[in-house]
Design an enzyme around this catalytic site. Structure first.
Site, PDB file in Angstrom:
ATOM      1  N   LYS A 177     -32.362 -28.541  -0.346  1.00 13.02           N
ATOM      2  CA  LYS A 177     -31.314 -28.562   0.678  1.00 13.02           C
ATOM      3  C   LYS A 177     -31.836 -28.006   2.007  1.00 13.02           C
ATOM      4  O   LYS A 177     -32.433 -26.934   2.032  1.00 13.02           O
ATOM      5  CB  LYS A 177     -30.120 -27.716   0.220  1.00 13.02           C
ATOM      6  CG  LYS A 177     -29.491 -28.208  -1.078  1.00 13.02           C
ATOM      7  CD  LYS A 177     -28.442 -27.235  -1.602  1.00 13.02           C
ATOM      8  CE  LYS A 177     -28.990 -25.894  -2.012  1.00 13.02           C
ATOM      9  NZ  LYS A 177     -28.041 -25.030  -2.709  1.00 13.02           N
ATOM     10  N   THR A 208     -19.738 -21.221   6.571  1.00 14.57           N
ATOM     11  CA  THR A 208     -20.445 -22.026   5.562  1.00 14.57           C
ATOM     12  C   THR A 208     -20.621 -21.245   4.262  1.00 14.57           C
ATOM     13  O   THR A 208     -21.514 -21.547   3.482  1.00 14.57           O
ATOM     14  CB  THR A 208     -21.835 -22.450   6.094  1.00 14.57           C
ATOM     15  OG1 THR A 208     -22.551 -21.253   6.452  1.00 14.57           O
ATOM     16  CG2 THR A 208     -21.733 -23.377   7.285  1.00 14.57           C
ATOM     17  N   GLY A 210     -20.498 -20.417   0.649  1.00 15.23           N
ATOM     18  CA  GLY A 210     -20.262 -21.199  -0.564  1.00 15.23           C
ATOM     19  C   GLY A 210     -20.676 -22.656  -0.500  1.00 15.23           C
ATOM     20  O   GLY A 210     -20.343 -23.440  -1.393  1.00 15.23           O
ATOM     21  N   THR A 211     -21.435 -23.029   0.531  1.00 14.66           N
ATOM     22  CA  THR A 211     -21.817 -24.453   0.649  1.00 14.66           C
ATOM     23  C   THR A 211     -22.677 -24.904  -0.532  1.00 14.66           C
ATOM     24  O   THR A 211     -22.477 -25.980  -1.080  1.00 14.66           O
ATOM     25  CB  THR A 211     -22.594 -24.733   1.955  1.00 14.66           C
ATOM     26  OG1 THR A 211     -23.617 -23.752   2.085  1.00 14.66           O
ATOM     27  CG2 THR A 211     -21.710 -24.694   3.159  1.00 14.66           C
ATOM     28  N   GLY A 212     -23.656 -24.062  -0.903  1.00 12.42           N
ATOM     29  CA  GLY A 212     -24.568 -24.442  -1.984  1.00 12.42           C
ATOM     30  C   GLY A 212     -23.826 -24.573  -3.309  1.00 12.42           C
ATOM     31  O   GLY A 212     -24.030 -25.528  -4.072  1.00 12.42           O
ATOM     32  N   CYS A 213     -22.931 -23.622  -3.599  1.00 10.35           N
ATOM     33  CA  CYS A 213     -22.155 -23.666  -4.852  1.00 10.35           C
ATOM     34  C   CYS A 213     -21.312 -24.936  -4.889  1.00 10.35           C
ATOM     35  O   CYS A 213     -21.267 -25.648  -5.903  1.00 10.35           O
ATOM     36  CB  CYS A 213     -21.215 -22.456  -4.948  1.00 10.35           C
ATOM     37  SG  CYS A 213     -22.070 -20.878  -4.958  1.00 10.35           S
TER      38      CYS A 213
END
Ligand SMILES: Nc1ncnc2c1ncn2[C@@H]1O[C@H](COP(=O)(O)OP(=O)(O)O)[C@@H](O)[C@H]1O
Ligand SMILES: Cc1ncc(COP(=O)(O)OP(=O)(O)O)c(N)n1
Length: 275
Positions: A177, A208, A210-213
């Site tokens: 990512k 942003t 929590g974007t990865g989760c």
């Protein structure tokens, strides 16, 4: 006959609802997949960062896994925060019995706030035990650097890292990512055969959390529905882009993504969700 798809997240918590298990369950729900969760660590955190971490006893994590697997077998699994080597060993041992279930490994190591979410010794363990079991691994740039052991600061370096995570570390596929790179938000996907770039505009917003989760939870939900890994990643990218486009100015720090953002697509942002 019931045709409901189910997904399990094994992760830590965020009592303010932006990251961890709470974000995963929201994403599963929005993607119309029945969400289940096994808790690894209770984390006192909010939009400002992590205040404290309480790791659950490994035996209790095992009991939770047993409660799920002996009753409702998930169609796909995701792991997020796995704080200790003992937890990782348990989860790897468990997954070895369920290799047919698609598994999305989000190798959560450090939160964007800089707070460490995994023991340093676990970083080796994740490479050796969990990556080879993964249908897809979804590292951000700093997690990628830890996995491949060098700096990753360009798209070319992201491509090389994705190839290495698959060809040398043994994952089936990887998506590196690029949320923390300059320019457009470009993620790099590799499936052992071809590289694909997933590209979106970059939103100039601090919200942003929590974007990865969220991204990896949507991928997991789509895998539960039987989508191909590339299709699941494409859907994850569309969902996360709108979740950031309309992200929420909640809290005193970096606000969370908006899980109903994709439903607002094309609508004027009259509630002023982001920025
Ligand atoms: N400001 C942004 N604008 C648009 N997309 C973003 C932005 N920040 C992150 N993304 C996207 O969100 C997803 C999560 O990426 P990233 O932030 O790198 O992960 P993590 O939260 O694990 O650090 C990726 O698809 C990335 O491209
Ligand atoms: C319990 C828990 N798991 C994972 C994270 C990291 O969340 P992520 O989606 O990678 O994004 P940031 O919140 O770090 O921006 C977390 N904070 N807590």
């Amino acid at each position: 006959m019931m045709n409901v798809k189910t997904a399990l997240t094994i992760a830590g918590t965020d009592p303010t609802g932006g990251a961890g298990i709470q974000a995963d369950l929201k994403a599963f729900q929005e993607r119309e997949v029945y969400g289940m969760s096994v808790l690894t660590s209770a984390v006192a955190q909010n939009t400002l960062g992590v205040q404290s971490i309480h790791n659950l006893p490994t035996a209790f994590i095992e009991q939770q896994l047993k409660s799920v697997f002996t009753d409702i077998k998930p169609h796909a699994i995701k792991t997020g925060m796995i704080a200790t080597i003992e937890m990782m060993e348990l989860i790897a041992d468990y997954f070895e019995q369920y290799r047919a279930i698609p598994y999305c490994l989000d190798p959560v190591m450090v939160a964007t706030s800089g707070d460490v979410l995994m023991e340093e010794a676990s970083q080796t363990m994740i490479k050796e035990r969990l990556v080879p079991l993964a249908t897809i691994v979804t590292p951000n740039l700093s997690e990628t650097e830890i996995l491949v052991g060098r700096k990753v600061t360009t798209i070319r370096a992201m491509e090389e890292a994705a190839i290495e995570i698959v060809n040398e570390l043994g994952a089936q596929t990887a998506v590196v990512k690029g949320g923390h790179l300059e320019g457009g938000a470009v993620d790099v996907f590799y499936d052992g055969n071809q590289i694909h770039h997933l590209i979106s505009e970059r939103f100039d917003t601090p919200h942003t959390h929590g974007t990865g989760c969220t991204f990896s939870a949507v991928i997991t939900a789509e895998l539960a529905k039987g989508k191909s890994v590339l299709e699941a990643v494409k859907r994850g990218k569309v969902y996360i882009t709108d979740a950031i486009r309309y992200s929420l100015k909640l809290g005193k720090g970096n606000g969370p993504t908006n899980h109903w953002g994709y439903r607002l697509k094309g609508l004027p942002n009259e509630r002023g969700y982001s920025k």
